[in-house]
Scaffold this motif. Structure first.
Motif, PDB file in Angstrom:
ATOM      1  N   MET A   1       0.788  -1.248   0.062  1.00 58.07           N
ATOM      2  CA  MET A   1       0.114   0.103  -0.112  1.00 58.07           C
ATOM      3  C   MET A   1       1.070   1.208  -0.113  1.00 58.07           C
ATOM      4  SD  MET A   1      -2.824   1.371   2.897  1.00 58.07           S
ATOM      5  CE  MET A   1      -1.493   2.058   3.797  1.00 58.07           C
ATOM      6  N   ASP A   2       0.424   2.391  -0.980  1.00 54.92           N
ATOM      7  CA  ASP A   2       1.298   3.587  -0.767  1.00 54.92           C
ATOM      8  C   ASP A   2       0.718   4.311   0.432  1.00 54.92           C
ATOM      9  OD1 ASP A   2       2.572   5.863  -1.268  1.00 54.92           O
ATOM     10  OD2 ASP A   2       1.667   6.251  -3.200  1.00 54.92           O
ATOM     11  N   ALA A   3       1.844   4.694   1.209  1.00 57.38           N
ATOM     12  CA  ALA A   3       1.488   5.125   2.446  1.00 57.38           C
ATOM     13  C   ALA A   3       1.880   6.960   2.176  1.00 57.38           C
ATOM     14  CB  ALA A   3       2.358   4.780   3.496  1.00 57.38           C
ATOM     15  N   SER A   4       2.076   7.235   0.940  1.00 54.23           N
ATOM     16  CA  SER A   4       2.420   8.572   1.054  1.00 54.23           C
ATOM     17  C   SER A   4       1.117   9.502   0.838  1.00 54.23           C
ATOM     18  CB  SER A   4       3.151   8.803  -0.409  1.00 54.23           C
ATOM     19  OG  SER A   4       2.416   8.724  -1.567  1.00 54.23           O
ATOM     20  N   PHE A   5       1.020  10.869   1.365  1.00 53.07           N
ATOM     21  CA  PHE A   5       0.167  11.585   1.626  1.00 53.07           C
ATOM     22  C   PHE A   5       0.773  13.284   1.394  1.00 53.07           C
ATOM     23  CE2 PHE A   5       0.707  11.187   5.920  1.00 53.07           C
ATOM     24  CZ  PHE A   5       0.318  12.506   6.618  1.00 53.07           C
ATOM     25  N   ASP A   6      -0.049  14.305   1.274  1.00 51.43           N
ATOM     26  CA  ASP A   6       0.586  15.541   1.397  1.00 51.43           C
ATOM     27  C   ASP A   6      -0.543  16.246   2.379  1.00 51.43           C
ATOM     28  OD1 ASP A   6       2.568  16.024  -0.802  1.00 51.43           O
ATOM     29  OD2 ASP A   6       0.792  15.132  -1.775  1.00 51.43           O
ATOM     30  N   ALA A   7      -0.229  17.331   3.027  1.00 55.73           N
ATOM     31  CA  ALA A   7      -0.846  17.999   3.967  1.00 55.73           C
ATOM     32  C   ALA A   7      -1.087  19.353   3.594  1.00 55.73           C
ATOM     33  CB  ALA A   7      -0.297  17.789   5.413  1.00 55.73           C
ATOM     34  N   VAL A   8      -2.266  19.923   4.159  1.00 52.01           N
ATOM     35  CA  VAL A   8      -2.576  21.319   3.956  1.00 52.01           C
ATOM     36  C   VAL A   8      -2.972  21.755   5.131  1.00 52.01           C
ATOM     37  CG1 VAL A   8      -4.269  23.130   2.837  1.00 52.01           C
ATOM     38  CG2 VAL A   8      -3.224  21.209   1.333  1.00 52.01           C
ATOM     39  N   VAL A   9      -2.303  22.861   5.837  1.00 53.27           N
ATOM     40  CA  VAL A   9      -2.873  23.289   6.986  1.00 53.27           C
ATOM     41  C   VAL A   9      -3.196  24.782   6.764  1.00 53.27           C
ATOM     42  CG1 VAL A   9      -1.789  24.089   9.132  1.00 53.27           C
ATOM     43  CG2 VAL A   9      -0.964  22.132   8.226  1.00 53.27           C
ATOM     44  N   ILE A  10      -4.114  25.311   7.300  1.00 54.47           N
ATOM     45  CA  ILE A  10      -4.785  26.474   7.229  1.00 54.47           C
ATOM     46  C   ILE A  10      -4.674  27.329   8.283  1.00 54.47           C
ATOM     47  CG2 ILE A  10      -6.251  25.859   5.176  1.00 54.47           C
ATOM     48  CD1 ILE A  10      -8.769  26.341   6.721  1.00 54.47           C
ATOM     49  N   GLY A  11      -4.619  28.562   8.395  1.00 50.24           N
ATOM     50  CA  GLY A  11      -4.799  29.405   9.672  1.00 50.24           C
ATOM     51  C   GLY A  11      -4.701  30.695   9.579  1.00 50.24           C
ATOM     52  N   ARG A  12      -5.060  31.355  10.705  1.00 50.18           N
ATOM     53  CA  ARG A  12      -4.801  32.807  10.659  1.00 50.18           C
ATOM     54  C   ARG A  12      -4.633  33.332  12.123  1.00 50.18           C
ATOM     55  NH1 ARG A  12      -7.534  37.833   8.770  1.00 50.18           N
ATOM     56  NH2 ARG A  12      -8.357  39.054  10.300  1.00 50.18           N
TER      57      ARG A  12
ATOM     58  N   VAL B   1      -4.913  13.822   0.384  1.00 45.88           N
ATOM     59  CA  VAL B   1      -4.412  15.135   1.052  1.00 45.88           C
ATOM     60  C   VAL B   1      -5.068  15.305   2.503  1.00 45.88           C
ATOM     61  CG1 VAL B   1      -4.736  17.804   0.993  1.00 45.88           C
ATOM     62  CG2 VAL B   1      -4.036  16.396  -0.863  1.00 45.88           C
ATOM     63  N   GLN B   2      -4.255  15.250   3.467  1.00 47.32           N
ATOM     64  CA  GLN B   2      -4.619  15.731   4.953  1.00 47.32           C
ATOM     65  C   GLN B   2      -4.825  17.006   5.119  1.00 47.32           C
ATOM     66  OE1 GLN B   2      -5.376  13.293   7.518  1.00 47.32           O
ATOM     67  NE2 GLN B   2      -6.182  15.106   8.500  1.00 47.32           N
ATOM     68  N   PHE B   3      -6.317  17.607   5.265  1.00 42.64           N
ATOM     69  CA  PHE B   3      -6.334  19.009   5.765  1.00 42.64           C
ATOM     70  C   PHE B   3      -6.546  19.031   7.320  1.00 42.64           C
ATOM     71  CE2 PHE B   3      -8.642  19.070   1.461  1.00 42.64           C
ATOM     72  CZ  PHE B   3      -8.036  19.970   1.124  1.00 42.64           C
ATOM     73  N   ILE B   4      -5.797  20.185   7.525  1.00 39.96           N
ATOM     74  CA  ILE B   4      -5.454  20.333   9.134  1.00 39.96           C
ATOM     75  C   ILE B   4      -5.768  21.876   9.324  1.00 39.96           C
ATOM     76  CG2 ILE B   4      -3.929  20.184  11.021  1.00 39.96           C
ATOM     77  CD1 ILE B   4      -2.199  18.141   9.146  1.00 39.96           C
ATOM     78  N   ASP B   5      -6.708  22.140  10.487  1.00 36.77           N
ATOM     79  CA  ASP B   5      -6.652  23.610  10.910  1.00 36.77           C
ATOM     80  C   ASP B   5      -5.364  23.914  11.846  1.00 36.77           C
ATOM     81  OD1 ASP B   5      -9.115  23.656   9.556  1.00 36.77           O
ATOM     82  OD2 ASP B   5     -10.214  23.245  11.319  1.00 36.77           O
ATOM     83  N   GLY B   6      -5.017  25.278  11.649  1.00 35.36           N
ATOM     84  CA  GLY B   6      -3.937  25.544  12.295  1.00 35.36           C
ATOM     85  C   GLY B   6      -3.952  25.478  13.782  1.00 35.36           C
ATOM     86  N   ASP B   7      -5.155  25.120  14.522  1.00 36.17           N
ATOM     87  CA  ASP B   7      -5.117  24.895  15.846  1.00 36.17           C
ATOM     88  C   ASP B   7      -5.125  23.483  16.219  1.00 36.17           C
ATOM     89  OD1 ASP B   7      -7.628  24.552  15.031  1.00 36.17           O
ATOM     90  OD2 ASP B   7      -8.644  26.016  16.501  1.00 36.17           O
ATOM     91  N   CYS B   8      -4.816  22.599  15.495  1.00 29.79           N
ATOM     92  CA  CYS B   8      -4.934  21.229  15.738  1.00 29.79           C
ATOM     93  C   CYS B   8      -3.676  20.346  15.489  1.00 29.79           C
ATOM     94  CB  CYS B   8      -6.144  20.668  14.608  1.00 29.79           C
ATOM     95  SG  CYS B   8      -7.611  21.162  15.003  1.00 29.79           S
ATOM     96  N   LEU B   9      -3.557  19.618  16.212  1.00 25.41           N
ATOM     97  CA  LEU B   9      -2.271  18.744  16.004  1.00 25.41           C
ATOM     98  C   LEU B   9      -2.573  17.065  15.368  1.00 25.41           C
ATOM     99  CD1 LEU B   9      -0.236  19.169  19.620  1.00 25.41           C
ATOM    100  CD2 LEU B   9       0.125  20.254  17.329  1.00 25.41           C
ATOM    101  N   LEU B  10      -1.840  16.819  14.310  1.00 27.49           N
ATOM    102  CA  LEU B  10      -2.193  15.504  13.769  1.00 27.49           C
ATOM    103  C   LEU B  10      -1.566  14.342  14.856  1.00 27.49           C
ATOM    104  CD1 LEU B  10      -3.171  14.586  10.990  1.00 27.49           C
ATOM    105  CD2 LEU B  10      -1.076  14.425  10.360  1.00 27.49           C
ATOM    106  N   GLU B  11      -2.451  13.492  14.916  1.00 30.48           N
ATOM    107  CA  GLU B  11      -2.053  12.390  15.690  1.00 30.48           C
ATOM    108  C   GLU B  11      -1.076  11.408  14.855  1.00 30.48           C
ATOM    109  OE1 GLU B  11      -2.467  10.734  18.639  1.00 30.48           O
ATOM    110  OE2 GLU B  11      -3.408  12.295  19.632  1.00 30.48           O
ATOM    111  N   PRO B  12       0.009  10.792  15.265  1.00 29.22           N
ATOM    112  CA  PRO B  12       1.173  10.328  14.367  1.00 29.22           C
ATOM    113  C   PRO B  12       0.357   9.078  13.847  1.00 29.22           C
ATOM    114  CG  PRO B  12       2.033  10.937  16.643  1.00 29.22           C
ATOM    115  CD  PRO B  12       0.644  11.012  16.667  1.00 29.22           C
TER     116      PRO B  12
END
Length: 319
Positions: A1-12, A82-93
């Motif tokens: 399985m391909d385990a690669s992904f990209d992440a987009v973090v948004i914030g202000r 793509v993993q979207f992440i809000d700027g006040d959130c921490l991604l679980e490993p």
């Protein structure tokens, strides 16, 4: 399985929280893109210092979370997931591996998300209520919040996020994805730690106003959120109106309305007690849940007023 992904973090203006969010995503993502919506606290410069690709949105157009996520997606034209992440959130490993395994095993899954939880749920009743709201039902047709792992091709196929929405953009996206035949999965796995930092009534009220605005707009766009709108109208509008009329014409109506509120409050109090809250905190939670109906109705009304005069509402920020 391909385990690669990209992440987009948004914030202000997320400050140190943004750096933690980026730092949690960098070790596991192939590439991290940060999209900044007019920060004045040096967020963009700090992100560049971490080696992150930074996109600063043009302030000539209104900022929305949807616009930020679309800009991040556009910067990753070759991305499959793509993993979207809000700027006040921490991604679980451990989350990306769980999410990717689910997407690979379920080819009709357009997106998947897990449990988002508050960093300090016991710091205030407002934090606790936010944590409670994050606990979404499991299954293939659930509506996500801002953090999720998406099949990028599915999101591109439905036109991305609706950038005109100041709230409810995630629900809107899920509705359109489901209409296109994709599943929107919630699975039983920790995904992100959120840092609400809600310690007073005013920001929590604004958060509920934003929810009401989204209920009204989702109703127009998809006929959705009907139950939420009915509850807001009943508890925040109809019953107080009946009590007001009773004050003028027939005072027993006031007692009847008070009894209805009391019965509902006791029922909610018991429900929160069964979820492990003490009696005092359960009473606070049930009271806030009822109060939220007034805020939601106010948010709905503000949406309809703006729509009636053709005016675009500004972002409803609570932090």
């Amino acid at each position: 399985m391909d385990a690669s992904f990209d992440a987009v973090v948004i914030g202000r203006n997320e400050g140190a929280r943004l750096l933690r969010a980026l730092g949690a995503a960098q070790p596991v993502a192939r590439q991290v893109v940060y999209v900044d919506s007019g920060s004045t606290d040096g967020s963009a410069q700090a992100a560049r210092g971490m080696g992150v690709t930074v996109i600063e949105l043009d302030p000539a157009r209104p900022f929305t979370a949807a616009r930020g996520r679309n800009a991040g997606l556009a910067a990753l034209p070759e991305a499959e997931f793509v993993q979207f992440i809000d700027g006040d959130c921490l991604l679980e490993p451990g989350w990306p591996a769980r999410a990717l395994a689910h997407l690979h095993a379920n080819p009709r899954a357009g997106l998947v998300f897990g449990r988002q939880y508050e960093a300090a749920p016991d710091a205030s009743i407002y934090n606790w209520m936010t944590d409670w709201e994050w606990n979404k039902p499991l299954g293939p047709a659930t509506f996500c919040a801002g953090c999720l792992m998406v099949r990028a091709g599915a999101l591109r196929a439905i036109g991305g996020y609706n950038e005109s929405l100041i709230a409810g953009e995630d629900d809107d996206m899920c509705h359109r994805m489901q209409a296109a035949g994709w599943q929107t999965w919630c699975i039983d796995a920790p995904m992100t730690e959120h840092d609400a930092r809600l310690f007073a009534l005013a920001p929590w009220w604004r958060r509920s106003l934003r929810a009401g605005h989204s209920y009204a707009e989702l109703g127009v766009l998809h006929g959705a959120a009907a139950d939420q709108r009915r509850r807001a109208v009943l508890w925040g509008g109809v019953l107080p109106s009946v009590a007001a009329l009773g004050l003028l014409f027939w005072w027993p109506a006031i007692l009847a309305v008070a009894a209805v509120y009391a019965v509902s409050g006791i029922r909610q109090w018991r429900r929160f007690c069964t979820q492990g809250l003490g009696a005092r905190r359960a009473a606070q939670a049930s009271g806030l849940l009822m109060l939220s109906k007034f805020a939601e109705l106010t948010g709905m009304a503000s949406y309809w007023r703006a729509r009636a005069v053709g005016r675009r509402r500004k972002l409803i920020e609570y932090k």
